[in-house]
Design a protein around this motif. Structure first.
Motif, PDB file in Angstrom:
ATOM      1  N   HIS A 124      62.105  20.133  38.089  1.00 43.15           N
ATOM      2  CA  HIS A 124      62.477  21.542  38.856  1.00 43.15           C
ATOM      3  C   HIS A 124      61.776  22.472  38.679  1.00 43.15           C
ATOM      4  N   CYS A 125      61.084  22.484  37.482  1.00 41.33           N
ATOM      5  CA  CYS A 125      60.132  23.471  37.029  1.00 41.33           C
ATOM      6  C   CYS A 125      58.846  23.415  37.613  1.00 41.33           C
ATOM      7  N   TYR A 126      58.205  22.203  37.813  1.00 46.17           N
ATOM      8  CA  TYR A 126      57.166  21.753  38.422  1.00 46.17           C
ATOM      9  C   TYR A 126      56.947  22.360  39.752  1.00 46.17           C
ATOM     10  N   ALA A 127      58.035  22.073  40.358  1.00 48.83           N
ATOM     11  CA  ALA A 127      58.145  22.313  42.046  1.00 48.83           C
ATOM     12  C   ALA A 127      58.165  24.127  41.916  1.00 48.83           C
ATOM     13  N   LEU A 128      59.108  24.467  41.410  1.00 48.63           N
ATOM     14  CA  LEU A 128      59.017  26.253  41.380  1.00 48.63           C
ATOM     15  C   LEU A 128      57.484  26.726  40.944  1.00 48.63           C
ATOM     16  N   ALA A 129      57.228  26.236  39.923  1.00 46.93           N
ATOM     17  CA  ALA A 129      55.651  26.738  39.482  1.00 46.93           C
ATOM     18  C   ALA A 129      54.904  26.647  40.777  1.00 46.93           C
ATOM     19  N   GLY A 130      54.843  25.437  41.190  1.00 51.48           N
ATOM     20  CA  GLY A 130      54.046  25.227  42.439  1.00 51.48           C
ATOM     21  C   GLY A 130      54.088  26.272  43.714  1.00 51.48           C
ATOM     22  N   ARG A 131      55.381  26.669  43.832  1.00 53.16           N
ATOM     23  CA  ARG A 131      55.764  27.489  44.762  1.00 53.16           C
ATOM     24  C   ARG A 131      55.349  29.097  44.498  1.00 53.16           C
ATOM     25  N   LEU A 132      55.372  29.439  42.899  1.00 51.85           N
ATOM     26  CA  LEU A 132      55.454  30.706  42.615  1.00 51.85           C
ATOM     27  C   LEU A 132      53.663  31.041  42.131  1.00 51.85           C
ATOM     28  N   THR A 133      53.009  29.935  42.336  1.00 51.42           N
ATOM     29  CA  THR A 133      51.496  30.366  41.679  1.00 51.42           C
ATOM     30  C   THR A 133      50.704  30.975  42.970  1.00 51.42           C
ATOM     31  N   PRO A 134      51.006  30.816  44.086  1.00 54.58           N
ATOM     32  CA  PRO A 134      50.153  31.630  45.442  1.00 54.58           C
ATOM     33  C   PRO A 134      50.542  33.044  45.119  1.00 54.58           C
ATOM     34  N   TRP A 135      51.698  33.302  45.153  1.00 54.55           N
ATOM     35  CA  TRP A 135      52.194  34.623  45.071  1.00 54.55           C
ATOM     36  C   TRP A 135      51.483  35.333  44.011  1.00 54.55           C
ATOM     37  N   PHE A 136      51.742  34.857  42.578  1.00 59.03           N
ATOM     38  CA  PHE A 136      51.088  35.534  41.670  1.00 59.03           C
ATOM     39  C   PHE A 136      49.614  35.863  41.811  1.00 59.03           C
ATOM     40  N   SER A 137      48.962  34.945  42.689  1.00 58.55           N
ATOM     41  CA  SER A 137      47.644  34.889  42.572  1.00 58.55           C
ATOM     42  C   SER A 137      47.332  35.969  43.624  1.00 58.55           C
ATOM     43  N   TRP A 138      48.094  36.085  44.785  1.00 55.54           N
ATOM     44  CA  TRP A 138      47.588  37.157  45.671  1.00 55.54           C
ATOM     45  C   TRP A 138      48.062  38.440  44.977  1.00 55.54           C
ATOM     46  N   ALA A 139      49.043  38.573  44.232  1.00 53.82           N
ATOM     47  CA  ALA A 139      49.427  39.732  43.526  1.00 53.82           C
ATOM     48  C   ALA A 139      48.174  40.264  42.652  1.00 53.82           C
ATOM     49  N   ALA A 140      47.592  39.177  41.798  1.00 54.29           N
ATOM     50  CA  ALA A 140      46.744  39.639  40.964  1.00 54.29           C
ATOM     51  C   ALA A 140      45.437  40.102  41.836  1.00 54.29           C
ATOM     52  N   ALA A 141      44.994  39.265  42.682  1.00 55.85           N
ATOM     53  CA  ALA A 141      43.774  39.911  43.786  1.00 55.85           C
ATOM     54  C   ALA A 141      44.162  41.325  44.003  1.00 55.85           C
ATOM     55  N   VAL A 142      45.259  41.677  44.736  1.00 54.98           N
ATOM     56  CA  VAL A 142      45.236  42.937  45.367  1.00 54.98           C
ATOM     57  C   VAL A 142      45.389  43.852  44.342  1.00 54.98           C
ATOM     58  N   LEU A 143      46.246  43.617  43.082  1.00 54.66           N
ATOM     59  CA  LEU A 143      46.129  44.554  42.104  1.00 54.66           C
ATOM     60  C   LEU A 143      45.209  45.089  41.457  1.00 54.66           C
ATOM     61  N   CYS A 144      44.150  43.985  41.049  1.00 54.50           N
ATOM     62  CA  CYS A 144      42.947  43.924  40.351  1.00 54.50           C
ATOM     63  C   CYS A 144      42.011  44.742  41.250  1.00 54.50           C
ATOM     64  N   GLY A 145      41.944  44.406  42.594  1.00 49.50           N
ATOM     65  CA  GLY A 145      41.124  45.252  43.574  1.00 49.50           C
ATOM     66  C   GLY A 145      41.375  46.614  43.691  1.00 49.50           C
ATOM     67  N   PHE A 146      42.477  46.949  43.813  1.00 52.19           N
ATOM     68  CA  PHE A 146      43.146  48.359  43.633  1.00 52.19           C
ATOM     69  C   PHE A 146      42.600  48.892  42.368  1.00 52.19           C
ATOM     70  N   GLY A 147      42.913  48.567  41.439  1.00 46.97           N
ATOM     71  CA  GLY A 147      42.725  48.909  40.049  1.00 46.97           C
ATOM     72  C   GLY A 147      41.051  49.182  39.848  1.00 46.97           C
ATOM     73  N   LEU A 148      40.263  48.160  40.360  1.00 49.17           N
ATOM     74  CA  LEU A 148      38.759  48.262  40.264  1.00 49.17           C
ATOM     75  C   LEU A 148      38.225  49.483  41.159  1.00 49.17           C
ATOM     76  N   TYR A 149      39.055  49.551  42.077  1.00 45.64           N
ATOM     77  CA  TYR A 149      38.681  50.547  43.128  1.00 45.64           C
ATOM     78  C   TYR A 149      38.921  51.999  42.767  1.00 45.64           C
ATOM     79  N   VAL A 150      40.184  52.241  42.062  1.00 45.57           N
ATOM     80  CA  VAL A 150      40.379  53.428  41.420  1.00 45.57           C
ATOM     81  C   VAL A 150      39.329  53.580  40.339  1.00 45.57           C
ATOM     82  N   GLY A 151      39.175  52.598  39.442  1.00 42.41           N
ATOM     83  CA  GLY A 151      38.516  52.587  38.574  1.00 42.41           C
ATOM     84  C   GLY A 151      36.937  53.180  38.526  1.00 42.41           C
ATOM     85  N   PHE A 152      36.362  52.562  39.827  1.00 43.10           N
ATOM     86  CA  PHE A 152      34.945  52.860  40.049  1.00 43.10           C
ATOM     87  C   PHE A 152      34.532  54.115  40.948  1.00 43.10           C
TER      88      PHE A 152
END
Lengths: 277, 68
Positions: free
Chosen positions: A44-72
């Motif tokens: 079950h965890c294998y399936a759940l991890a597969g579902r969650l990975t894209p969401w976390f990836s997008w959140a990471a991209a958006v938040l890091c992009g925003f953080g770097l924009y603010v930082g620079f």
């Protein structure tokens, strides 16, 4: 909610993670697995991890992009250090995240050893490489940040020394897991190492408060956020949460690989690997 | 906006080498991790698929292959 892997109906075997209990040995009275699909079951965890990975990836991209924009582009030039302090938008969050990963890894690993919970141990071994990555990044950027201030690349400063300890603990954890063939023994040995290492962490934590003046002319102290201008704090926070989301995505992706490796003799992995194109 | 031009942005007030090498190494390391994860996932699935095909086929009667 039942999560199905393509071509295979999930049917978690009873007592999947635990050592045989009396009831499972006598084959009586186990709750029906489909009624409450526990995500502690690797399948079950294998399936759940597969579902969650894209969401976390997008959140990471958006938040890091925003953080770097603010930082620079939003954060002002520092009065003492000029533009050089902008390394901190990478250095400080990496340090936070590496320590947090270490705590999570030690907790998961300890739980796996004490309760003989296989999935918790798998999660710990999935977290370790990403933790080592961030510990390395924290050291690398710390060295680059300190060079113009100290005049040398490395100073035995308390925070950097503690971060070095964290990096070595991660590397030792990974090396122990690789060196022992039997996964259960590897989990136990590396779990003990992780738990012993937890006692090194207060050293890191308190050294931040105790010796924070040792960063020389740094006007940006981490302890009182009052010293930070709001954009600086916002940028660092966004980067920190973004790197944490990246950690979740990478660790879940690696958890899937670890589950496949360790469950390779089970029926569902065989079916899954065969069904996949 | 804190920068007068893109040149000033890349120069980082004279500290460009320090700042950009920090961020460059971070990008390289993270990209490497993502690539390693993707490659190892693909290779283990290929390996497991081949492994099960080799092991299962002789043992399975032909009638059993209809459900795949």
């Amino acid at each position: 909610m039942v999560i199905a892997i393509r071509g295979y109906q999930p049917q978690c075997p009873k007592a999947h993670n635990k050592m045989p209990t009396l009831s499972s040995t006598l084959n009586i009275c186990d709750p029906p697995p489909v009624a409450r699909p526990g995500f502690a079951c690797p399948q079950h965890c294998y399936a759940l991890a597969g579902r969650l990975t894209p969401w976390f990836s997008w959140a990471a991209a958006v938040l890091c992009g925003f953080g770097l924009y603010v930082g620079f582009f939003v954060a002002p030039t520092d009065a003492h250090q000029g533009e050089h302090y902008r390394i901190a938008f990478l250095h400080t969050p990496s340090m936070w995240v590496s320590v947090l990963i270490y705590v999570l890894m030690a907790a998961a690993s300890g739980y796996g050893v004490v309760r003989r919970h296989r999935l918790a141990s798998m999660l710990a071994s999935a977290l370790a490489p990403t933790g080592a990555l961030f510990a390395f990044l924290a050291l690398w950027t710390g060295s680059l940040w300190g060079k113009p201030i100290w005049g040398v690349w490395w100073v035995w400063e308390a925070r950097l020394a503690s971060e070095l300890l964290v990096l070595f603990l991660f590397l030792g954890f990974i090396a122990l897991q690789e060196a022992i063939d039997d996964p259960r023994r590897a989990d136990r040995a590396s779990g003990v190492l992780a738990l012993v290492g937890v006692f090194g962490l207060p050293l890191l934590y308190f050294s931040v408060y105790r010796w924070s003046a040792m960063y020389g002319t740094v006007s940006l102290s981490l302890t009182p956020p009052a010293n930070m201008t709001p954009p600086v704090f916002t940028g660092m926070l966004a980067m920190g949460i973004g790197l944490l989301a990246y950690t979740a995505a990478a660790a879940l992706a690696r958890l899937r690989i670890v589950i496949l490796m360790r469950e390779r003799s089970s029926e569902w992995v065989a079916t899954y690997a065969k069904v996949r194109p | 906006m804190t920068w007068s031009s893109w040149g000033a942005f890349w120069a980082m007030g004279g500290d460009g080498l320090y700042v950009w090498s920090a961020y460059l190494v971070a990008i390289v390391v993270i990209a490497t991790e993502i690539a390693v994860l993707a490659l190892s996932r693909r290779s283990i699935l290929e390996h497991l698929g081949r492994f099960t095909r080799i092991n299962r086929k002789p043992r399975n009667p032909p009638a059993d292959e209809t459900h795949t």
